[in-house]
Design a protein around this motif. Sequence first.
Motif, PDB file in Angstrom:
ATOM      1  N   ILE A 120      12.067  -5.327  -6.769  1.00  0.00           N
ATOM      2  CA  ILE A 120      12.717  -6.038  -5.662  1.00  0.00           C
ATOM      3  C   ILE A 120      13.275  -7.375  -6.135  1.00  0.00           C
ATOM      4  O   ILE A 120      14.408  -7.750  -5.803  1.00  0.00           O
ATOM      5  CB  ILE A 120      11.709  -6.242  -4.510  1.00  0.00           C
ATOM      6  N   LEU A 121      12.499  -8.082  -6.931  1.00  0.00           N
ATOM      7  CA  LEU A 121      12.920  -9.402  -7.419  1.00  0.00           C
ATOM      8  C   LEU A 121      14.210  -9.287  -8.229  1.00  0.00           C
ATOM      9  O   LEU A 121      15.182 -10.029  -8.003  1.00  0.00           O
ATOM     10  CB  LEU A 121      11.792 -10.011  -8.255  1.00  0.00           C
ATOM     11  N   VAL A 122      14.240  -8.341  -9.146  1.00  0.00           N
ATOM     12  CA  VAL A 122      15.437  -8.129  -9.966  1.00  0.00           C
ATOM     13  C   VAL A 122      16.620  -7.756  -9.067  1.00  0.00           C
ATOM     14  O   VAL A 122      17.728  -8.252  -9.242  1.00  0.00           O
ATOM     15  CB  VAL A 122      15.170  -7.036 -11.029  1.00  0.00           C
ATOM     16  N   ARG A 137       0.858  -1.191   0.000  1.00  0.00           N
ATOM     17  CA  ARG A 137       0.000   0.000   0.000  1.00  0.00           C
ATOM     18  C   ARG A 137       0.886   1.230   0.000  1.00  0.00           C
ATOM     19  O   ARG A 137       1.772   1.349   0.849  1.00  0.00           O
ATOM     20  CB  ARG A 137      -0.894   0.005   1.243  1.00  0.00           C
ATOM     21  N   GLU A 138       0.631   2.100  -0.950  1.00  0.00           N
ATOM     22  CA  GLU A 138       1.477   3.267  -1.139  1.00  0.00           C
ATOM     23  C   GLU A 138       0.689   4.502  -0.733  1.00  0.00           C
ATOM     24  O   GLU A 138      -0.255   4.886  -1.415  1.00  0.00           O
ATOM     25  CB  GLU A 138       1.902   3.353  -2.612  1.00  0.00           C
ATOM     26  N   PRO A 139       1.072   5.124   0.381  1.00  0.00           N
ATOM     27  CA  PRO A 139       0.268   6.237   0.887  1.00  0.00           C
ATOM     28  C   PRO A 139       0.242   7.447  -0.043  1.00  0.00           C
ATOM     29  O   PRO A 139       1.241   7.800  -0.645  1.00  0.00           O
ATOM     30  CB  PRO A 139       0.963   6.610   2.201  1.00  0.00           C
ATOM     31  N   ALA A 152       5.120  -9.655   5.368  1.00  0.00           N
ATOM     32  CA  ALA A 152       3.717  -9.465   5.018  1.00  0.00           C
ATOM     33  C   ALA A 152       3.401  -8.009   4.719  1.00  0.00           C
ATOM     34  O   ALA A 152       3.514  -7.145   5.583  1.00  0.00           O
ATOM     35  CB  ALA A 152       2.833  -9.948   6.167  1.00  0.00           C
ATOM     36  N   ALA A 153       3.008  -7.743   3.479  1.00  0.00           N
ATOM     37  CA  ALA A 153       2.336  -6.491   3.143  1.00  0.00           C
ATOM     38  C   ALA A 153       0.868  -6.679   3.551  1.00  0.00           C
ATOM     39  O   ALA A 153       0.561  -7.554   4.362  1.00  0.00           O
ATOM     40  CB  ALA A 153       2.512  -6.193   1.663  1.00  0.00           C
ATOM     41  N   HIS A 154      -0.055  -5.898   2.987  1.00  0.00           N
ATOM     42  CA  HIS A 154      -1.443  -6.037   3.425  1.00  0.00           C
ATOM     43  C   HIS A 154      -2.004  -7.417   3.078  1.00  0.00           C
ATOM     44  O   HIS A 154      -1.913  -7.869   1.947  1.00  0.00           O
ATOM     45  CB  HIS A 154      -2.326  -4.968   2.785  1.00  0.00           C
ATOM     46  N   VAL A 208       3.568  -6.259  -5.585  1.00  0.00           N
ATOM     47  CA  VAL A 208       4.279  -5.012  -5.285  1.00  0.00           C
ATOM     48  C   VAL A 208       3.770  -3.917  -6.219  1.00  0.00           C
ATOM     49  O   VAL A 208       3.734  -4.125  -7.438  1.00  0.00           O
ATOM     50  CB  VAL A 208       5.803  -5.201  -5.491  1.00  0.00           C
ATOM     51  N   ALA A 209       3.412  -2.789  -5.656  1.00  0.00           N
ATOM     52  CA  ALA A 209       2.965  -1.673  -6.502  1.00  0.00           C
ATOM     53  C   ALA A 209       4.108  -1.240  -7.407  1.00  0.00           C
ATOM     54  O   ALA A 209       5.238  -1.065  -6.946  1.00  0.00           O
ATOM     55  CB  ALA A 209       2.526  -0.497  -5.632  1.00  0.00           C
ATOM     56  N   ASP A 210       3.835  -1.102  -8.695  1.00  0.00           N
ATOM     57  CA  ASP A 210       4.882  -0.690  -9.629  1.00  0.00           C
ATOM     58  C   ASP A 210       5.239   0.782  -9.453  1.00  0.00           C
ATOM     59  O   ASP A 210       6.352   1.193  -9.760  1.00  0.00           O
ATOM     60  CB  ASP A 210       4.425  -0.948 -11.071  1.00  0.00           C
ATOM     61  N   PHE A 211       4.284   1.567  -8.991  1.00  0.00           N
ATOM     62  CA  PHE A 211       4.489   3.006  -8.825  1.00  0.00           C
ATOM     63  C   PHE A 211       4.018   3.443  -7.441  1.00  0.00           C
ATOM     64  O   PHE A 211       3.168   2.795  -6.828  1.00  0.00           O
ATOM     65  CB  PHE A 211       3.687   3.790  -9.872  1.00  0.00           C
TER      66      PHE A 211
END
Length: 233
Positions: free
Chosen positions: A133-135, A23-25, A59-61, A101-104
Amino acid sequence: DDQTDDGGPLAGKRILLSAGGTREPIDPVRFLGNRSSGKQGAAIARAALRAGASVTFVAAHLDVPPPAGVELVKVETAVELRDAMVERVAAADVVVMSAAVADFRPARRHHSKIKKRDDVPDAPIELVRNPDILVELVRRRDAAGTQQLIVGFAAETGDNGADVLAYGRAKLERKGCELLVVNEVGTDRVFGLDENSVTILAKDGSQPQHVAGSKDEVAEAVVVRIARALDAR
Ligand code: CTP
Ligand code: CA
């Protein structure tokens, strides 16, 4: 010796696994999120525990409770998830990136609620790219000369350009991980459901493996595939 025979195919292995959706605030009351429930990641954690591994669960959301018996690390944003993984990767034998994972992310976090004023632009949120992150984990592993087996996930939809598996193969190549678990998504598919249908692609060129069933059955197959890849080394 008997230590390795006792506890299942992943006995003694340390798994670092991310799950859920970041989650990206945007401001104190809003965020950019996604529909990931964390169910598949939680199922893989449980399957890995049953196979004898120890599991660090980043753990993310989540829409579900985190599995019992893991070392739990809670994060919210992609950057926090990255930091949590990078900090722990050296202690892991296997890394599984099942998080969505959010790209932006919003370029800046507003510290007060964005108001619907007439004098602000129509689209007041500027986005910047999140780290992949994976890369990064694959690059760091290769630079460090360590041996972590790294597993990615891909949620794909086919389109006029290519089918789901073609996108999956291209993604496996781009990410550089050993295994990629590809599933086909759509608004009424997979997210939040208890059933899943995936294809496991391997960097070593072995035959794609199709698995359909409950998320627990898919998790079991992923864990067996991980154990097989470790054994093949
Ligand atoms: N991933 C990651 N960091 C990101 C985005 C994705 O580590 N910033 C990981 C996911 O956890 C997953 C894999 O990369 O294991 C594939 O995610 P996906 O969103 O399918 O790939 P992207 O490279 O973001 O490509 P796109 O969304 O454009 O299809
Ligand atoms: Ca993405």
